[in-house]
Design an enzyme around this catalytic site. Structure first.
Site, short mmCIF file in Angstrom:
data_model
loop_
_atom_site.label_atom_id
_atom_site.label_comp_id
_atom_site.label_asym_id
_atom_site.label_seq_id
_atom_site.Cartn_x
_atom_site.Cartn_y
_atom_site.Cartn_z
N ARG A 1 48.26 52.76 52.83
CA ARG A 1 47.92 51.38 52.44
C ARG A 1 47.62 50.53 53.68
O ARG A 1 46.77 49.64 53.65
CB ARG A 1 48.99 50.79 51.53
CG ARG A 1 48.91 51.45 50.14
CD ARG A 1 50.03 51.07 49.23
NE ARG A 1 49.94 49.72 48.71
CZ ARG A 1 49.20 49.37 47.65
NH1 ARG A 1 48.45 50.27 47.04
NH2 ARG A 1 49.20 48.12 47.22
N TYR B 1 42.81 53.64 34.96
CA TYR B 1 43.23 52.26 35.27
C TYR B 1 43.93 51.58 34.09
O TYR B 1 44.00 50.35 34.04
CB TYR B 1 42.02 51.43 35.71
CG TYR B 1 41.63 51.68 37.17
CD1 TYR B 1 42.47 51.27 38.21
CD2 TYR B 1 40.44 52.31 37.51
CE1 TYR B 1 42.13 51.50 39.54
CE2 TYR B 1 40.09 52.53 38.84
CZ TYR B 1 40.95 52.12 39.85
OH TYR B 1 40.61 52.33 41.17
N THR C 1 43.67 44.73 49.30
CA THR C 1 42.78 44.98 48.15
C THR C 1 41.47 44.21 48.30
O THR C 1 40.39 44.75 48.06
CB THR C 1 43.48 44.56 46.84
OG1 THR C 1 44.70 45.28 46.74
CG2 THR C 1 42.62 44.85 45.62
N PHE D 1 39.89 41.58 35.08
CA PHE D 1 38.92 42.40 35.80
C PHE D 1 38.79 43.82 35.23
O PHE D 1 37.98 44.62 35.70
CB PHE D 1 39.26 42.47 37.29
CG PHE D 1 40.64 43.01 37.60
CD1 PHE D 1 40.87 44.37 37.69
CD2 PHE D 1 41.71 42.14 37.83
CE1 PHE D 1 42.14 44.88 37.98
CE2 PHE D 1 42.98 42.63 38.11
CZ PHE D 1 43.19 44.00 38.18
N LYS E 1 35.38 55.18 46.37
CA LYS E 1 34.80 54.59 45.16
C LYS E 1 33.26 54.63 45.19
O LYS E 1 32.65 54.85 46.25
CB LYS E 1 35.31 53.16 45.02
CG LYS E 1 36.83 53.09 44.83
CD LYS E 1 37.29 51.68 44.50
CE LYS E 1 38.79 51.64 44.30
NZ LYS E 1 39.25 50.30 43.86
N ARG F 1 38.85 49.24 54.37
CA ARG F 1 38.20 48.20 53.53
C ARG F 1 37.50 47.14 54.38
O ARG F 1 36.45 46.63 54.01
CB ARG F 1 39.22 47.58 52.57
CG ARG F 1 39.56 48.52 51.40
CD ARG F 1 40.68 47.99 50.58
NE ARG F 1 40.92 48.78 49.37
CZ ARG F 1 42.09 48.84 48.75
NH1 ARG F 1 43.13 48.17 49.24
NH2 ARG F 1 42.22 49.56 47.66
N HIS G 1 40.59 53.63 46.84
CA HIS G 1 41.84 53.39 46.12
C HIS G 1 42.96 54.07 46.90
O HIS G 1 42.74 55.12 47.50
CB HIS G 1 41.75 53.99 44.71
CG HIS G 1 43.06 54.06 44.00
ND1 HIS G 1 43.62 52.96 43.39
CD2 HIS G 1 43.94 55.07 43.83
CE1 HIS G 1 44.79 53.31 42.87
NE2 HIS G 1 45.00 54.59 43.12
N ASN H 1 35.76 47.90 46.48
CA ASN H 1 36.55 47.83 47.71
C ASN H 1 36.73 49.19 48.40
O ASN H 1 37.74 49.45 49.05
CB ASN H 1 37.89 47.12 47.46
CG ASN H 1 38.79 47.85 46.49
OD1 ASN H 1 38.39 48.86 45.91
ND2 ASN H 1 40.01 47.37 46.32
N GLU I 1 48.51 60.12 39.49
CA GLU I 1 47.07 60.05 39.80
C GLU I 1 46.54 61.39 40.31
O GLU I 1 45.43 61.80 39.97
CB GLU I 1 46.83 58.92 40.80
CG GLU I 1 47.08 57.55 40.17
CD GLU I 1 47.16 56.40 41.17
OE1 GLU I 1 47.40 55.26 40.71
OE2 GLU I 1 47.01 56.62 42.39
P1 CMP Z 1 42.58 49.58 43.37
O1 CMP Z 1 43.48 49.70 44.54
O2 CMP Z 1 41.79 50.78 42.99
O3 CMP Z 1 43.42 49.10 42.09
C1 CMP Z 1 42.90 48.27 41.07
C2 CMP Z 1 41.50 47.84 41.33
O4 CMP Z 1 41.03 46.77 40.55
C3 CMP Z 1 41.40 47.33 42.75
O5 CMP Z 1 41.53 48.39 43.66
C4 CMP Z 1 40.03 46.66 42.71
O6 CMP Z 1 38.98 47.61 42.85
C5 CMP Z 1 39.97 46.14 41.26
N1 CMP Z 1 40.07 44.68 41.16
C6 CMP Z 1 39.05 43.88 40.78
N2 CMP Z 1 39.46 42.62 40.75
C7 CMP Z 1 40.75 42.59 41.13
C8 CMP Z 1 41.72 41.56 41.30
N3 CMP Z 1 41.43 40.28 41.07
N4 CMP Z 1 42.95 41.92 41.71
C9 CMP Z 1 43.25 43.23 41.93
N5 CMP Z 1 42.38 44.24 41.79
C10 CMP Z 1 41.13 43.93 41.39
#
Ligand code: CMP
Length: 139
Positions: free
Chosen positions: A87, A51, A93, A59, A11, A104, A117, A114, A128
């Site tokens: 994962r 997304y 996350t 968010f 990212k 992460r 992805h 973070n 994707e």
């Molecule tokens: P990702 O795995 O790319 O999938 C969704 C993204 O939303 C997540 O990583 C974060 O970058 C972002 N995000 C921001 N806030 C939240 C939240 N509260 N819960 C989950 N994802 C979030």
């Protein structure tokens, strides 16, 4: 049926902080083979589409702004049990909850910024990967 493939993005935060090389090294050292790789930048429109599943969540707007704020690295990766193993490699996350040594834990700043992805299912990995790569760009 498992495809043994997952999709990842490095990212904008991790790219801006100079972590592309270290993250790719962690990924390949963990046994993932790179099937496709691209350095590119999302627009607000393409980030919003990527997304779309999160549209309506609190968010979403900030996430779209953040994901289109700078270049990213997109990749399709292959390994036995790719979705689950990737994962585990990237961690939770929210980097505050990510296990020691995970990507992460090492490189992320916040739940939004973070670092990486990782697809959550075989079905989403295929969707994707198709979002970024043609058949001719996979090796
Ligand atoms: P990702 O795995 O790319 O999938 C969704 C993204 O939303 C997540 O990583 C974060 O970058 C972002 N995000 C921001 N806030 C939240 C939240 N509260 N819960 C989950 N994802 C979030």
């Amino acid at each position: 049926m498992s495809t043994n493939r997952t999709f990842t993005m490095i990212k904008p935060d991790a790219v801006a902080n100079g972590h592309i090389g270290a993250i790719i090294n962690d990924i390949t050292a963990a046994g993932f083979k790179i099937i496709a790789l691209k350095y590119t930048k999302l627009t607000e429109e393409t980030a919003g589409k990527f997304y779309e599943v999160h549209k309506g969540r609190p968010f979403y707007t900030d996430l779209v702004t953040f994901m289109s704020s700078g270049p990213i690295v997109a990749a399709i990766l292959e390994k036995d049990n790719a979705i689950e193993d990737f994962r585990k490699l990237i961690g939770a996350t929210n980097p505050a909850d990510a296990a020691e040594g995970t990507i992460r834990n090492k490189y992320a700043n916040s739940i939004e910024a973070n670092a990486v992805h990782g697809s959550d299912s075989d079905e989403n990995a295929a969707i994707e990967g198709d979002f970024f790569f043609t058949a001719a760009e996979r090796f």
